[in-house]
Design an enzyme around this catalytic site. Structure first.
Site, PDB file in Angstrom:
ATOM      1  N   GLY A 115       0.781  -1.222   0.000  1.00 39.70           N
ATOM      2  CA  GLY A 115       0.000   0.000   0.000  1.00 39.70           C
ATOM      3  C   GLY A 115       0.819   1.283   0.000  1.00 39.70           C
ATOM      4  N   CYS A 140      18.535 -18.792  34.151  1.00 38.77           N
ATOM      5  CA  CYS A 140      17.176 -19.040  34.627  1.00 38.77           C
ATOM      6  C   CYS A 140      16.383 -17.740  34.755  1.00 38.77           C
ATOM      7  CB  CYS A 140      17.199 -19.808  35.943  1.00 38.77           C
ATOM      8  SG  CYS A 140      18.018 -18.924  37.266  1.00 38.77           S
ATOM      9  N   TYR A 175      22.416 -24.710  28.902  1.00 40.16           N
ATOM     10  CA  TYR A 175      20.962 -24.708  28.807  1.00 40.16           C
ATOM     11  C   TYR A 175      20.380 -23.322  29.085  1.00 40.16           C
ATOM     12  CZ  TYR A 175      20.876 -24.727  33.948  1.00 40.16           C
ATOM     13  OH  TYR A 175      21.045 -24.401  35.249  1.00 40.16           O
TER      14      TYR A 175
END
Ligand code: ADP
Ligand code: MG
Ligand code: MG
Length: 929
Positions: free
Chosen positions: A128, A883, A903
């Site tokens: 547009g 964490c 991790y």
């Protein structure tokens, strides 16, 4: 002025453009000079037109045409809106090549005129923002010729009035820089004339206007153009062509486009290409049509051709919504188009050909495409294709299907779904169809994903009570605070007037994966009258609203919902694929059986944060909390020990429940973290009860409570500091953890309890605590006759701990970054108080992003890298994770992957996002381990 700066840049790159060799690329007649890989030079549209027209595997029926490169746009802006030498000749030459492929039609020929479209097309689609002009080449002299040729005056005047509308709007007004107020533009004024004509004729649709009507209208249009713009609509084909080309280049620097590029980070140097293409006509009568489609359903991902079309129409009529579009086939039929004939029914041959092209295109591009087509008197033409936009569930389904169909590799499947698309799969969503046709009442920040609907309630108690009567509610608050938590739980969703992405409501909702919109501007709540003012409406308690928490939108009423999680099987398949790619492990932060099993189902490989104090909050916490308070209020060692003994069985059971669910994986239990004073009761009756249970006077108890008060508790007596002052507290926790694990192990479960020490900054702190923990382990092990595999590690959340990482790693077997506190401490921002000014920082661009949401890679990230480095220098196999809340955020996950963490650990609902992010990180930055 940004314009001059970008112009300078543009001028600079124009110098290199001097070497510009080829300015125009031709396509048509089964050949093309460009191809799909040349998007930078030819723009997306031009490159794909060339691909469709010229690739040996495709050779689709594309009307012939040519592309003026993006380099010409750059030149145009660098050289006072002029063109490089030789362009005129190149355009004329290529125009002649179109003519050769057009059955004797010639541009501007009075007898057999060729018309062209002039289309914009940048590297990236800018919907547009840019302009297109159709039917270029129609003039007083070519009109009679075209009428004679087609014997269809209605079609010719319809095309003519469209040309005048587009040309006056795009070339004579916008590109010429004529300033107009909203809704006073030339196009609007011409539309009014057309509406008036329809009214006079008593018809609704433009197709009902006759040739004479349209001819008269074209006359009116030209008068209006002269009156409003003070110039004649050009009656020379070449003037129209160059006017259109210039206007498309000009639209690149139009206000709209410049703003859009700023938001989307598209550099001004890119420029747009211009495509000039022979017109084909969907407005030649009942046997002609124009349409758009998707090679698969972009809403569901279903492998079914999906599209809409209009008979006797041109260009963007389909999307403009002037008539209800017809479905191309049964699979595309909707409620609205229930009784309309499909393309398959109306023009079976053309449909069949289109369906074959769809298959060819998908096989070639190996992805879902968005296409434009036109049928002129039964003959099909392809006008555009590009990779199509899709929603989350559709993205996952298509990627998986295409993997099975051997159209996409494993890596492609992983890369084809964005984390936010995957997020859509985890929550119910408002039916996209309903959403597309409903105007939102208000917009806030997308704080909690998915969609929800419910009746408005204004207090937490009401939310809980209504919920008990099985009513669906949405809790609407100025802002939420911890006292609202139960109501927030009970509600389907939460809407707040104030607060940002780190506000209480946002934080809590994200953790639960609950739909939430915060900071919704213009919302006013009248608690007394129980009304909500929003978007010019006044809603009462009990009124239905619907929220889209992924986009921050609020709607009136009870909207249709789709349960995206029904397709869980798809989610599982997709995550399995991601798992086979990624190296970084994904753990979860959880303390309950419920959360742990949810996370495990999603694929969590361990618990990275089990907050031991969780048992003192929420459901069933009354008894343990009372015993904890007794312990806190104890004055002597004896008192405290006896309170701890009472607390012990609660703690052991609580841990045991989660360890059982997480059998076979690591569970990292963090020792008590919050300052004790947080647990001191405030209500008189609670204090009284406590006093009598301790056998002391009320006054005595109050005095003890006062003593515990701290003025800055978050930096006070908490975490490891409690364990240093009261070693017996650490001992009791360690015993609870080891006893729980020992009992389970005897029952045959494999358990891996790890103990994590919070708020550490000194080597001596961890040495002291680790000694205690190992001593307790020895006792538990002897007593139960079992050996446990356990680790003792520390949270890294204070900058000093980062500096001391090498020493900490001498006694610690793992590190876990608590990035919430680490960010707090590194910036010196308090998470509770920074919301207000962080908003300013973000708005003013002082901060690029909220460091509590995505790791501040250059600052906090540097500390993390240093810590990893120092820690692993002491202990090569040191296990390291994160964490903090950022552990489930895609950019942070990628950072953790690159930094070599083992991790990330995040809330259960974010596990799938982290899994996908980890897999994508591995594809972008492969690592071995
Ligand atoms: P946008 O980028 O906004 O989609 P396009 O350049 O694709 O703009 O053109 C707008 C509309 O005009 C589309 O529906 C397109 O299919 C149609 N169109 C463009 N060129 C031609 C042509 N040569 N013949 C017929 N229709 C065309
Ligand atoms: Mg288009
Ligand atoms: Mg902390």
């Amino acid at each position: 002025m940004p314009k001059s700066a970008t112009m300078k840049k543009a001028r600079k790159s124009a110098k290199s453009a001097k070497k510009m060799s080829k300015m125009v690329y031709f396509f048509g007649g089964g050949r093309a000079e460009g191809n799909e890989s040349m998007k930078n030079l030819l723009g997306g549209k031009g490159a794909n037109l060339a691909e469709m027209a010229g690739h040996p595997a495709l050779k689709l029926p594309v009307p012939p045409g040519f592309t003026l490169t993006t380099e010409i746009c750059t030149y145009y802006w660098a050289n006072r809106r002029s063109y490089p030498k030789g362009l005129k000749e190149a355009v004329e030459l290529n125009l002649a090549r179109i003519e050769q492929l057009s059955n004797g039609k010639k541009f501007g020929d009075p007898k057999n005129p060729l018309l062209v479209s002039v289309r914009s097309g940048a590297r990236k689609s800018m919907p547009g923002m840019m302009e297109t002009i159709l039917n270029c080449g129609l003039t007083e002299t070519t009109i009679p010729g075209l009428i004679a040729l087609t014997r269809n005056p209605r079609f010719v005047y319809d095309s003519y009035r469209r040309l005048i509308m587009m040309y006056s709007d795009v070339v004579m007004e916008k590109a010429a820089g004529v300033e107009v107020e909203d809704n006073r533009g030339i196009r609007k004024q011409l539309e009014h004339l057309m509406d008036a004509m329809k009214a006079r004729r008593g018809v609704k649709s433009d197709t009902e206007l006759s040739a004479d009507d349209l001819k008269a209208l074209a006359g009116e249009f030209k008068l209006k153009v002269r009156e409003v713009l003070g110039k004649e609509f050009p009656d020379d084909p070449m003037a129209q062509l160059w006017g259109s080309i210039g206007a498309v280049f000009a639209s690149w620097m139009g206000n709209k486009a410049v703003k859009y590029r700023q938001i989307e980070n598209i550099p001004a140097e890119w420029g747009t290409a211009v495509n000039v293409q022979a017109m084909v006509f969907g407005n030649m009568g009942e046997d002609s049509a124009t349409g758009v489609g998707f090679t698969r359903n972009p809403g569901t991902g279903e492998n079914a051709f999906y599209g809409e079309f209009l008979e006797n129409a041109q260009g963007e009529d389909v999307v403009a919504g002037i008539r209800t579009p017809h479905p191309i086939n049964e699979a595309s039929r909707s409620e609205q188009s229930r009784d309309l004939k499909s393309l398959e029914q109306l023009m079976p041959a053309a449909y069949k050909e289109l369906a074959a092209i769809r298959r060819k295109l998908e096989k070639h591009y190996r992805d879902m495409l968005d296409i434009e087509f036109t049928i002129e008197r039964g003959v099909l033409y392809m006008l555009q294709c590009r990779v199509g936009k899709r929603n989350g569930p559709a993205a996952v389904r298509m990627a998986l299907d295409m993997h099975k169909e051997k159209l996409a590799t494993r890596e492609e499947v992983v890369m084809r779904v964005t984390p936010s698309q995957l997020d859509e799969l985890l929550h119910p969503v408002i039916d996209p169809k309903a959403e597309a046709t409903t105007k939102p009442l208000g917009k806030g920040l997308p704080a909690g994903p998915g969609g929800a609907r419910g009746m408005i309630v204004f207090t937490s108690e009401d939310a809980v009570n209504w919920r008990k009567q099985a009513k669906e509610v949405i809790l609407v608050r100025e802002e939420t605070n911890p006292e609202d938590v139960e109501g927030m739980r009970a509600a389907e969703a939460i809407l707040t007037a104030r607060g940002g992405m780190t506000s209480h409501a946002a934080l809590v909702a994200r953790g639960w994966g609950k739909c939430c919109v915060v900071g919704c501007a213009g919302v006013e709540i009248d608690l007394k009258a129980k009304t909500l003012h929003i978007g010019g409406e006044v809603l009462k308690e009990g009124d239905w609203i619907s929220l889209n928490g992924s986009r921050g939108l609020v709607y009136k009423g009870r909207m249709n919902m789709l349960d995206a999680s029904e397709s869980n099987d798809m989610l599982d398949q997709f995550l399995r694929l991601c798992n086979s790619v990624r190296r970084l492990q994904v753990w979860t932060n959880a303390e309950t059986e419920e959360d742990s099993s949810k996370a495990r189902k999603f694929g969590a490989e361990g618990i990275g944060l089990f907050r031991i104090e969780h048992m003192f909050y929420g459901k069933g916490s009354d008894e343990p909390l009372f015993k904890l308070r007794k312990m806190i209020m104890s004055k002597t060692l004896e008192e405290r020990r006896s309170a701890l003994n009472e607390l012990f069985p609660h703690m052991k059971n609580d841990i045991k429940n989660t360890l059982r669910v997480m059998k076979g994986t690591h569970v990292t239990v963090r020792l008590m973290d919050p300052p004790l004073h947080e647990f001191v009761p405030h209500q008189k009756d609670k204090l009284q009860e406590l006093a009598s249970s301790l056998g002391i006077s009320f006054e005595e108890l109050e005095a003890r409570a006062t003593q515990l008060r701290e003025s800055n508790p978050m930096m006070g007596h908490r975490g490891v500091r409690l364990g240093i002052t009261y070693p017996e507290i650490t001992e009791m926790q360690a015993r609870a953890i080891f006893e729980a694990a020992a009992e389970l192990q005897k029952e045959g479960f494999k358990v891996f309890p790890d103990i994590m020490i919070p708020v550490v900054s000194l080597k001596n702190e961890v040495v002291h605590q680790a000694d205690l923990i190992h001593k307790v382990y020895g006792e538990v092990s002897r007593k139960n006759g079992v050996k446990l595999k356990y680790m003792v590690g520390t949270m890294i959340e204070i900058p000093r701990a980062c500096l001391m990482a090498g020493q900490l790693a001498e006694t610690m077997q793992f590190f876990s970054f608590g990035t919430n506190d680490l960010t707090q401490m590194t910036f010196g921002y308090s998470r509770d108080d920074s919301g207000f000014f962080l908003k300013d920082y973000l708005e003013k661009g002082i901060l690029e992003s909220d460091p509590f949401q995505t790791i501040d890679q250059s600052g906090v990230g540097e500390l993390i890298k240093m810590t990893v480095d120092r820690g692993r220098r002491t202990c090569r196999d040191l296990k390291i994770g994160i964490c903090g809340e950022q552990g489930g955020e895609p950019a942070s996950v990628e950072f953790c992957h690159r930094t070599g963490l083992n991790y990330v650990s995040c809330s259960p609902f974010r596990v799938p996002i982290a899994i996908l992010s980890a897999a994508q990180a591995q594809i972008r930055h492969p690592r071995k381990k």
